[in-house]
Each structure stands twice: as structure tokens, then as C-alpha cells.
Design a protein around this motif. Structure first.
Motif, PDB file in Angstrom:
ATOM      1  N   PRO A  73      29.601  53.470  -4.871  1.00 33.32           N
ATOM      2  CA  PRO A  73      29.552  53.193  -3.436  1.00 33.32           C
ATOM      3  C   PRO A  73      30.276  54.267  -2.629  1.00 33.32           C
ATOM      4  O   PRO A  73      31.371  54.705  -2.989  1.00 33.32           O
ATOM      5  N   VAL A  74      29.647  54.687  -1.536  1.00 34.62           N
ATOM      6  CA  VAL A  74      30.185  55.742  -0.679  1.00 34.62           C
ATOM      7  C   VAL A  74      30.039  55.323   0.778  1.00 34.62           C
ATOM      8  O   VAL A  74      28.969  54.884   1.206  1.00 34.62           O
ATOM      9  N   ASP A  75      31.122  55.463   1.537  1.00 36.50           N
ATOM     10  CA  ASP A  75      31.087  55.326   2.986  1.00 36.50           C
ATOM     11  C   ASP A  75      31.384  56.678   3.612  1.00 36.50           C
ATOM     12  O   ASP A  75      32.168  57.465   3.063  1.00 36.50           O
ATOM     13  N   PHE A  76      30.771  56.935   4.753  1.00 34.45           N
ATOM     14  CA  PHE A  76      31.033  58.159   5.504  1.00 34.45           C
ATOM     15  C   PHE A  76      31.739  57.789   6.803  1.00 34.45           C
ATOM     16  O   PHE A  76      31.313  56.878   7.506  1.00 34.45           O
ATOM     17  N   ILE A  77      32.797  58.520   7.108  1.00 33.71           N
ATOM     18  CA  ILE A  77      33.500  58.356   8.377  1.00 33.71           C
ATOM     19  C   ILE A  77      33.364  59.664   9.131  1.00 33.71           C
ATOM     20  O   ILE A  77      33.765  60.720   8.623  1.00 33.71           O
ATOM     21  N   GLU A  78      32.781  59.620  10.316  1.00 31.66           N
ATOM     22  CA  GLU A  78      32.515  60.834  11.087  1.00 31.66           C
ATOM     23  C   GLU A  78      33.313  60.843  12.388  1.00 31.66           C
ATOM     24  O   GLU A  78      32.985  60.134  13.338  1.00 31.66           O
ATOM     25  N   PRO A  79      34.381  61.638  12.461  1.00 30.69           N
ATOM     26  CA  PRO A  79      35.182  61.700  13.685  1.00 30.69           C
ATOM     27  C   PRO A  79      34.497  62.458  14.824  1.00 30.69           C
ATOM     28  O   PRO A  79      34.860  62.264  15.984  1.00 30.69           O
ATOM     29  N   GLU A 135      37.458  54.450  14.099  1.00 27.94           N
ATOM     30  CA  GLU A 135      37.929  53.183  14.653  1.00 27.94           C
ATOM     31  C   GLU A 135      37.155  51.991  14.106  1.00 27.94           C
ATOM     32  O   GLU A 135      37.710  50.893  13.962  1.00 27.94           O
ATOM     33  N   ALA A 136      35.880  52.184  13.793  1.00 27.36           N
ATOM     34  CA  ALA A 136      35.044  51.068  13.341  1.00 27.36           C
ATOM     35  C   ALA A 136      35.136  50.818  11.846  1.00 27.36           C
ATOM     36  O   ALA A 136      34.662  49.786  11.360  1.00 27.36           O
ATOM     37  N   TYR A 137      35.767  51.727  11.110  1.00 23.68           N
ATOM     38  CA  TYR A 137      35.764  51.594   9.652  1.00 23.68           C
ATOM     39  C   TYR A 137      36.840  50.627   9.192  1.00 23.68           C
ATOM     40  O   TYR A 137      38.017  50.755   9.554  1.00 23.68           O
ATOM     41  N   ASN A 138      36.446  49.664   8.343  1.00 24.65           N
ATOM     42  CA  ASN A 138      37.387  48.690   7.798  1.00 24.65           C
ATOM     43  C   ASN A 138      37.251  48.563   6.281  1.00 24.65           C
ATOM     44  O   ASN A 138      37.634  47.539   5.710  1.00 24.65           O
ATOM     45  N   SER A 141      45.964  53.745  10.396  1.00 22.21           N
ATOM     46  CA  SER A 141      46.179  52.308  10.179  1.00 22.21           C
ATOM     47  C   SER A 141      45.308  51.768   9.047  1.00 22.21           C
ATOM     48  O   SER A 141      45.528  50.645   8.576  1.00 22.21           O
ATOM     49  N   LYS A 142      44.345  52.550   8.572  1.00 20.84           N
ATOM     50  CA  LYS A 142      43.431  52.111   7.509  1.00 20.84           C
ATOM     51  C   LYS A 142      43.933  52.470   6.116  1.00 20.84           C
ATOM     52  O   LYS A 142      43.425  51.945   5.113  1.00 20.84           O
ATOM     53  N   PHE A 143      44.905  53.377   6.020  1.00 21.71           N
ATOM     54  CA  PHE A 143      45.370  53.845   4.724  1.00 21.71           C
ATOM     55  C   PHE A 143      46.228  52.785   4.040  1.00 21.71           C
ATOM     56  O   PHE A 143      47.050  52.121   4.683  1.00 21.71           O
TER      57      PHE A 143
END
Length: 328
Positions: A26-32, A67-70, A94-96
Motif C-alpha cells: 500500500p502506498v499513499d502520496f502526499i503532495e504539498p 492537511e488532509a492526510y490521516n 502533527s502526523k508523525f
């Protein structure tokens, strides 16, 4: 393991797509970068993938703003530009979580110190990748080379083995990223930095493909070796041992230019022709700073740094020609 890729640019997309397609993890991408996020979401959370400008097709990905990643990944993989990383870390801080590992596989130097503010040393992995990739546009990535082309090297910041890095090695091998593991952290990182200090910076200044540099028949001995020698002198003065010799580094420049990726435009050129700042301060500039901190001078690297910035300034008067091949 589960991975979160921070930065959906050329290398971030390549790593993430290979991990989800080949390794089946499983992979999520976070794009700033908002423009990139908007483009990918407008495509229905899909990105265009091609290889060597052929077989262009859409790939589904999970993508979020910081901001939307949880999610709760086992490993964060950071593929930001050096000058963009701090903002991304601030937005994600805050997600780490304490059990998570951070992998910094970015060009240049400066990211490890930033990661240490958020992750313990035994949770930080440094990596380098010799894997040519082009971002045609936001959400449009082109893998250069055949399946399995290129290689990558990783080391724990503690320079000790760990279950996490071995699990990562297994996933990356399944993804066809051709990983190897060392216990020489700085030597691992600087191998790519020293290579880029020759190939990326010089190719950008002259707007050339890697292979085209070899048209100058004394490029290896007249250009590459002096830059490599200065870099190695600086590393040795700082007590850092590289994972390959000076001669091996010259041979690597020769091989990549002539055999592995002669048609490739390096990432610094890709930024340059699109009007973006380059990372030369984190590559040649960083080497010059390292030399000076240890009682030496690296005038060639300092001059190259100024020349790349001069080329950036000249874009106002002589706009560069984007030679990246069109989409297939």
C-alpha cells in the motif's frame, strides 16, 4: 510495509508506482505543491505513466494534501526539493508518530538535519537513487530505461542494521528499484551528491543531455575529475569515506553518460528550463561549504555554483529551450 511518498514529482511517482504495482504494497502520496495536487485530482486521482516516451496510460493513486492526510505509514519517503522540504515537514509534523521511519532520498544535502527535528536517529534512513525519470508535467511521469533500470543505495543514520531497513530492502527489490544496503551513511549520500555535482550542474549550464557532455573529448579528465577531486578532498578533510574511489566515480560518470542514460536530461535541467530555482546550493555549494569548514577551498565548485545561478538570472534575457521530448 505501508509507505507514504511526500512529493508527487518524478522520483516520488516512480517509487510509489513501482512499489504499488510491482511489490503490491500500500502506498499513499502526499503532495504539498497545490498546482500538482490540483492537476492530479482533476484527472480523477490518476497520473499519466509512460516509459521512454511510450505506452502512456493512466494509473490510479491515493493522493492527499498534507492537511488532509490521516494515514499511518510505516515509512515516510521524502522526495521534495531541498528548499521545499521544511514547509512540507511543518505541514505534516502533527502526523508523525514515534514508530514511523523517515527515508530521505532527495538530491543534494540539508534534508537529514531537518528530518532529525521530527524523527529519532534510529528512525532515519538515507538513500540515493541512480534512476532516470522525467516529469513531463504535473501528474505526468516518464520512466527512463527498461523495467529494472537503475539502482539505489540506503543506510541507517545510526550505521547499524535494522529490521526496518531489511524489510524495506525486500519491498524495494520486489519493486525493481535494485536496492543495496550499506553501513556508511554519509558515504552513501555523498556518492550521489558528488555525481550530481558533475552531471547535473554542468548539463544544466549548457542545456545538454548527459551523453552530449562527452562530445567534449576531455570532459572526464578536464571537467569531471577536478570537480571530483575537490569533493573527495573536502570529504576526507571532514573524516568522511565514500563508498567508491575517485577513479570509480570518474568511471561512473563515464558509464552513465555513455551507456546508462546518454539521452537523459538531469532533474536540475528539468527545473531550470521550467523557470524554477535549482538545487545547486545544496550540491556544489554544499561541497564548497564543506571544504571551507574543514580548512580547504573548493574554487571549482564555488564557481560552478555561481555559474548555475548566473544561468538562472540569464533566463530573463535568453529564455532556455525546453528540449524534453514531447509526450508519447
Amino acid at each position: 510495509m505501508k509507505y507514504a511518498i511526500v512529493g508527487a514529482g518524478a522520483m516520488g511517482l516512480r517509487y510509489g508506482i513501482l512499489l504499488q504495482e510491482n511489490a503490491g504494497v500500500p502506498v499513499d502520496f502526499i503532495e504539498p505543491t497545490q498546482a500538482s495536487l490540483d492537476a492530479i485530482q482533476a484527472q480523477g486521482n490518476k497520473v499519466w505513466k509512460s516509459r521512454d516516451h511510450e505506452d502512456r496510460h493512466l494509473i490510479d493513486i491515493n493522493i492527499f494534501s498534507p492537511e488532509a492526510y490521516n494515514g499511518d505509514p510505516d515509512v515516510w519517503i521524502f522526495f521534495m526539493k531541498q528548499m521545499q522540504l521544511q514547509d512540507a515537514l511543518d505541514r505534516l509534523s502533527s502526523k508523525f508518530k514515534s514508530h514511523q521511519t523517515a527515508l530521505g532520498a532527495m538530491n543534494g544535502m540539508g534534508h537529514i538535519e531537518k528530518l532529525e527535528k521530527y524523527f529519532d536517529q534510529d528512525k532515519i534512513i538515507g538513500g540515493t537513487a541512480m534512476i532516470a525519470t522525467v516529469l513531463n508535467d504535473y501528474g505526468d511521469v516518464d520512466f527512463m530505461g527498461k523495467e529494472g533500470a537503475g539502482s539505489s543505495v540506503y543506510a541507517n543514520l545510526t550505521q547499524q542494521d535494522s529490521e526496518t531497513i531489511r524489510a524495506l530492502e525486500q519491498d524495494f527489490q520486489a519493486a525493481h528499484l535494485n536496492p543495496s544496503i550499506t553501513n556508511n551513511f554519509m558515504g552513501t549520500l555523498l556518492t550521489k551528491v558528488f555525481f550530481n555535482a558533475v552531471e547535473n550542474s554542468i548539463a544544466t549550464m549548457f542545456q545538454s543531455r548527459m551523453g552530449e557532455l562527452m562530445a567534449y573529448d576531455t570532459f572526464l579528465e578536464g571537467v569531471a575529475r577536478p570537480l571530483i577531486n575537490e569533493a573527495y578532498d573536502a570529504a576526507e578533510a571532514a573524516g568522511i569515506t565514500l563508498i567508491e574511489s575517485r577513479d570509480d566515480m570518474v568511471k561512473q560518470v563515464d558509464y552513465v553518460s555513455n551507456v546508462a542514460n546518454p539521452l537523459h536530461f538531469p532533474s536540475m535541467y528539468q527545473d531550470f528550463v521550467k523557470g524554477r530555482p535549482t538545487e545547486v546550493d545544496y550540491i556544489n555549494g554544499w561541497i564548497a561549504d564543506l571544504a571551507e569548514k574543514n580548512g580547504l577551498q573548493a574554487p571549482n565548485h564555488r564557481l560552478v555554483t555561481h555559474f548555475v545561478h548566473l544561468a538562472e538570472a540569464m533566463r530573463e534575457f535568453n529564455p532556455p529551450v525546453n528540449q524534453l521530448l514531447p509526450k508519447a
